[in-house]
Write a protein that holds these residues in place. Structure first.
Motif, PDB file in Angstrom:
ATOM      1  N   PRO A  81      -5.479   1.393  -2.226  1.00  0.00           N
ATOM      2  CA  PRO A  81      -5.170   0.098  -2.691  1.00  0.00           C
ATOM      3  C   PRO A  81      -6.093  -1.149  -2.492  1.00  0.00           C
ATOM      4  CG  PRO A  81      -2.956   1.017  -2.062  1.00  0.00           C
ATOM      5  CD  PRO A  81      -4.138   1.952  -1.605  1.00  0.00           C
ATOM      6  N   HIS A  82      -6.366  -0.992  -1.112  1.00  0.00           N
ATOM      7  CA  HIS A  82      -7.417  -1.997  -0.338  1.00  0.00           C
ATOM      8  C   HIS A  82      -8.715  -1.933  -1.069  1.00  0.00           C
ATOM      9  CE1 HIS A  82      -5.454  -3.474   3.101  1.00  0.00           C
ATOM     10  NE2 HIS A  82      -4.608  -2.432   3.273  1.00  0.00           N
ATOM     11  N   LEU A  83      -9.151  -0.621  -1.359  1.00  0.00           N
ATOM     12  CA  LEU A  83     -10.286  -0.471  -2.283  1.00  0.00           C
ATOM     13  C   LEU A  83     -10.099  -0.828  -3.710  1.00  0.00           C
ATOM     14  CD1 LEU A  83     -13.159   0.219  -1.446  1.00  0.00           C
ATOM     15  CD2 LEU A  83     -12.772   2.620  -2.233  1.00  0.00           C
ATOM     16  N   GLU A  84      -9.042  -0.737  -4.341  1.00  0.00           N
ATOM     17  CA  GLU A  84      -8.930  -1.096  -5.913  1.00  0.00           C
ATOM     18  C   GLU A  84      -8.998  -2.935  -5.631  1.00  0.00           C
ATOM     19  OE1 GLU A  84      -8.811  -1.704  -9.418  1.00  0.00           O
ATOM     20  OE2 GLU A  84      -9.030   0.133  -8.491  1.00  0.00           O
ATOM     21  N   PHE A  85      -8.239  -3.325  -4.669  1.00  0.00           N
ATOM     22  CA  PHE A  85      -8.470  -4.878  -4.473  1.00  0.00           C
ATOM     23  C   PHE A  85      -9.847  -5.327  -4.364  1.00  0.00           C
ATOM     24  CE2 PHE A  85      -8.816  -8.397  -1.358  1.00  0.00           C
ATOM     25  CZ  PHE A  85      -7.875  -9.411  -2.132  1.00  0.00           C
ATOM     26  N   THR A  86     -10.763  -4.587  -3.485  1.00  0.00           N
ATOM     27  CA  THR A  86     -12.149  -5.038  -3.566  1.00  0.00           C
ATOM     28  C   THR A  86     -12.869  -4.627  -4.965  1.00  0.00           C
ATOM     29  OG1 THR A  86     -12.118  -4.155  -1.272  1.00  0.00           O
ATOM     30  CG2 THR A  86     -14.343  -4.453  -2.378  1.00  0.00           C
TER      31      THR A  86
ATOM     32  N   ARG B 163       0.289  -9.374  -2.652  1.00  0.00           N
ATOM     33  CA  ARG B 163       0.889  -7.993  -3.120  1.00  0.00           C
ATOM     34  C   ARG B 163       0.118  -6.781  -2.482  1.00  0.00           C
ATOM     35  NH1 ARG B 163      -2.418  -8.473  -8.704  1.00  0.00           N
ATOM     36  NH2 ARG B 163      -4.078  -6.897  -8.212  1.00  0.00           N
ATOM     37  N   VAL B 164      -0.820  -6.864  -1.849  1.00  0.00           N
ATOM     38  CA  VAL B 164      -1.251  -5.764  -1.094  1.00  0.00           C
ATOM     39  C   VAL B 164      -0.436  -4.965  -0.358  1.00  0.00           C
ATOM     40  CG1 VAL B 164      -2.985  -4.862   0.789  1.00  0.00           C
ATOM     41  CG2 VAL B 164      -3.653  -6.755  -0.796  1.00  0.00           C
ATOM     42  N   PRO B 165      -0.139  -3.629  -0.480  1.00  0.00           N
ATOM     43  CA  PRO B 165       0.913  -2.752   0.072  1.00  0.00           C
ATOM     44  C   PRO B 165       1.238  -3.063   1.508  1.00  0.00           C
ATOM     45  CG  PRO B 165      -0.134  -1.730  -1.504  1.00  0.00           C
ATOM     46  CD  PRO B 165      -0.930  -2.800  -1.367  1.00  0.00           C
ATOM     47  N   THR B 166       0.003  -3.118   2.305  1.00  0.00           N
ATOM     48  CA  THR B 166      -0.094  -2.893   3.665  1.00  0.00           C
ATOM     49  C   THR B 166       0.565  -4.335   4.304  1.00  0.00           C
ATOM     50  OG1 THR B 166      -2.249  -3.367   3.891  1.00  0.00           O
ATOM     51  CG2 THR B 166      -1.357  -0.971   3.963  1.00  0.00           C
ATOM     52  N   TYR B 167       0.413  -5.454   3.690  1.00  0.00           N
ATOM     53  CA  TYR B 167       0.763  -6.497   4.194  1.00  0.00           C
ATOM     54  C   TYR B 167       2.147  -6.683   4.580  1.00  0.00           C
ATOM     55  CZ  TYR B 167       1.448 -11.705   4.258  1.00  0.00           C
ATOM     56  OH  TYR B 167       1.701 -13.046   4.751  1.00  0.00           O
ATOM     57  N   LYS B 168       3.110  -6.397   3.917  1.00  0.00           N
ATOM     58  CA  LYS B 168       4.593  -6.467   4.389  1.00  0.00           C
ATOM     59  C   LYS B 168       4.595  -5.363   5.565  1.00  0.00           C
ATOM     60  CE  LYS B 168       6.579  -9.344   0.717  1.00  0.00           C
ATOM     61  NZ  LYS B 168       7.370  -9.133  -0.427  1.00  0.00           N
ATOM     62  N   ASP B 169       4.058  -3.948   5.252  1.00  0.00           N
ATOM     63  CA  ASP B 169       4.295  -3.073   5.946  1.00  0.00           C
ATOM     64  C   ASP B 169       3.991  -3.232   7.460  1.00  0.00           C
ATOM     65  OD1 ASP B 169       5.199  -1.622   3.740  1.00  0.00           O
ATOM     66  OD2 ASP B 169       3.545  -0.592   3.485  1.00  0.00           O
ATOM     67  N   GLN B 170       3.019  -4.008   7.613  1.00  0.00           N
ATOM     68  CA  GLN B 170       2.252  -4.309   8.884  1.00  0.00           C
ATOM     69  C   GLN B 170       3.274  -5.428   9.703  1.00  0.00           C
ATOM     70  OE1 GLN B 170      -0.284  -2.924  10.737  1.00  0.00           O
ATOM     71  NE2 GLN B 170       0.038  -1.374   9.190  1.00  0.00           N
ATOM     72  N   GLN B 171       3.389  -6.272   8.829  1.00  0.00           N
ATOM     73  CA  GLN B 171       4.519  -7.321   9.626  1.00  0.00           C
ATOM     74  C   GLN B 171       5.574  -6.724   9.775  1.00  0.00           C
ATOM     75  OE1 GLN B 171       4.659 -10.320   6.327  1.00  0.00           O
ATOM     76  NE2 GLN B 171       3.817 -11.548   7.490  1.00  0.00           N
TER      77      GLN B 171
END
Length: 400
Positions: free
Chosen positions: A155-160, A107-115
């Motif tokens: 969002p990456h930092l919230e994941f951390t 669900r990390v937003p950049t995962y699909k964006d980068q793909q």
């Protein structure tokens, strides 16, 4: 309690440009004046998308370190190191992966964006899926509580933070925790111990944010408490167990205002960059051939600066007086486009002059650069091992 510590890194995927300088490096220069800073070359992260061309990563790493030093990053104020030279990053990454739900990564937003952005590359790998967790390990291994990020990386930092909470919840429940908390409160003395308990009750029962702040401040003043006792009381304060991996806080940075040569954001993928160490002739040629307001077909045609990519450079580099000169001259056709571009060219060359001078110094002395990194890696390994001792103990891993 843990000291204020900043962590930030860059992937060595190519030459740095002015977008990196204005978007990241200038911020690093300010942060190194205020905090303990660790800046690292994220070479393992580069492999998540460049696994098929690893040969470029090594040289890019050293070139990037020279770029940092040339920009003014001071090894006397900040610790510079290479991620892969600190094996504990990989160990913590592995241990955190044992408790990380797969859905959290997906669900990390950049995962699909980068793909989607890198559709021509096969990114259906565990390394690419897991790179946010590796980022978390990078931060948590140093117990860095301040992480400079732009809004797109928040969002990456919230994941951390979620990973930190989950780890502390699962593994921070040391045996006899409540009794150890009571003993730590006694060490504070009768008056301060009572005040701590009152503030905690207000925080827990009433959600009083001011009580939480006051209690944290009280703990910071206690010189007779061990690090473990500080961690226990900090955790107890917020209804948690012992804090092994503290949650990092977002140090939000302003989005870079550095435009590309075509008016879009400066990016290697757009081919619109000016290199951080580009030579003067190349810079002059690039700026002189920049597109301008399409309405100015002839020298005598008036233009609109708002529709001209060069105007964005003036907003970043030029004084108010020069910008007024551009506004009046462009809209009245009093100046030509090449005249308009000349102050921008000169401003960029002036900005780069000290950078190029420092770069030449380090280019001539690669041994000095390697010593800076070796010293930084030694300190980074020491800090990482300090954290890993607590992590291993919490997991019951009996390392000798």
């Amino acid at each position: 309690m843990f000291v204020d510590r900043v962590l930030s890194g860059m992937r060595p995927t190519g030459n740095l440009h002015l977008g990196h300088y204005h978007g990241v490096l200038k911020n690093w220069l300010a942060l190194q004046q205020k905090y303990e800073c660790l800046f690292f070359v994220a070479d393992w992260h580069a492999l998540t998308t460049h696994y098929d061309s690893p040969e470029i990563i090594g040289q890019n790493s050293w070139d990037m370190v020279i770029d940092w030093l040339a920009a003014g990053v001071d090894p006397a104020r900040a610790t510079l190191f290479i991620q892969s030279k600190v094996p504990a990053h990989a160990e913590l990454y592995l241990l955190l992966s044992m408790i990380t739900p797969l859905g959290w990564l997906e669900r990390v937003p950049t995962y699909k964006d980068q793909q989607e952005k890198l559709a021509g590359k096969d990114l259906s790998t565990y390394g690419f899926l897991g790179y946010p967790l590796l980022q978390s390990a990078d931060i948590l291994i140093y117990r860095a509580n301040l992480v400079p990020v732009g809004e797109d990386q928040a969002p990456h930092l919230e994941f951390t933070r979620e990973i930190s909470r989950r780890f502390n919840h699962i593994f921070g429940k040391e045996p006899d925790f409540e009794n150890k908390v009571a003993q730590a409160i006694k060490k504070m003395g009768s008056r301060k111990g009572k005040l701590y308990s009152e503030l905690r009750n207000r925080c827990q029962e009433q959600g009083d944010e001011s009580a939480l702040i006051a209690a944290r401040s009280l703990l910071e003043e206690q010189q007779n408490l061990s690090t473990d006792d500080h961690e226990r009381l900090s955790g107890h304060l917020e209804g948690k167990s012992k804090i092994i991996l503290p949650e990092p806080q977002t140090l939000l940075t302003q989005a870079s205002r550095m435009p590309g040569l075509d008016g879009q954001k400066m990016s290697k993928s757009y081919g619109n960059t000016i290199g951080l160490r580009e030579d003067a002739d190349s810079i002059t040629r690039k700026v002189r051939t920049m597109p301008t307001d399409p309405a100015r077909i002839r020298r005598s045609d008036p233009g609109n600066p708002e529709k001209c990519p060069v105007w964005q450079f003036h907003q970043l580099y030029s004084s108010a007086e020069t910008r007024n000169w551009v506004q009046q001259g462009c809209t009245s056709a009093g100046i030509g486009c090449l005249e308009c571009k000349q102050p921008v060219i000169q401003a960029i060359l002036d900005e780069q002059a000290p950078i190029l001078e420092r770069a030449r110094m380090y280019e001539k002395d690669p041994a000095q650069v390697r010593k800076i990194i070796a010293d930084g890696c030694e300190k980074a390994n020491w800090l990482a091992e300090e954290t890993m001792r607590d992590v291993r103990a919490a997991l019951g891993l009996g390392y000798l």
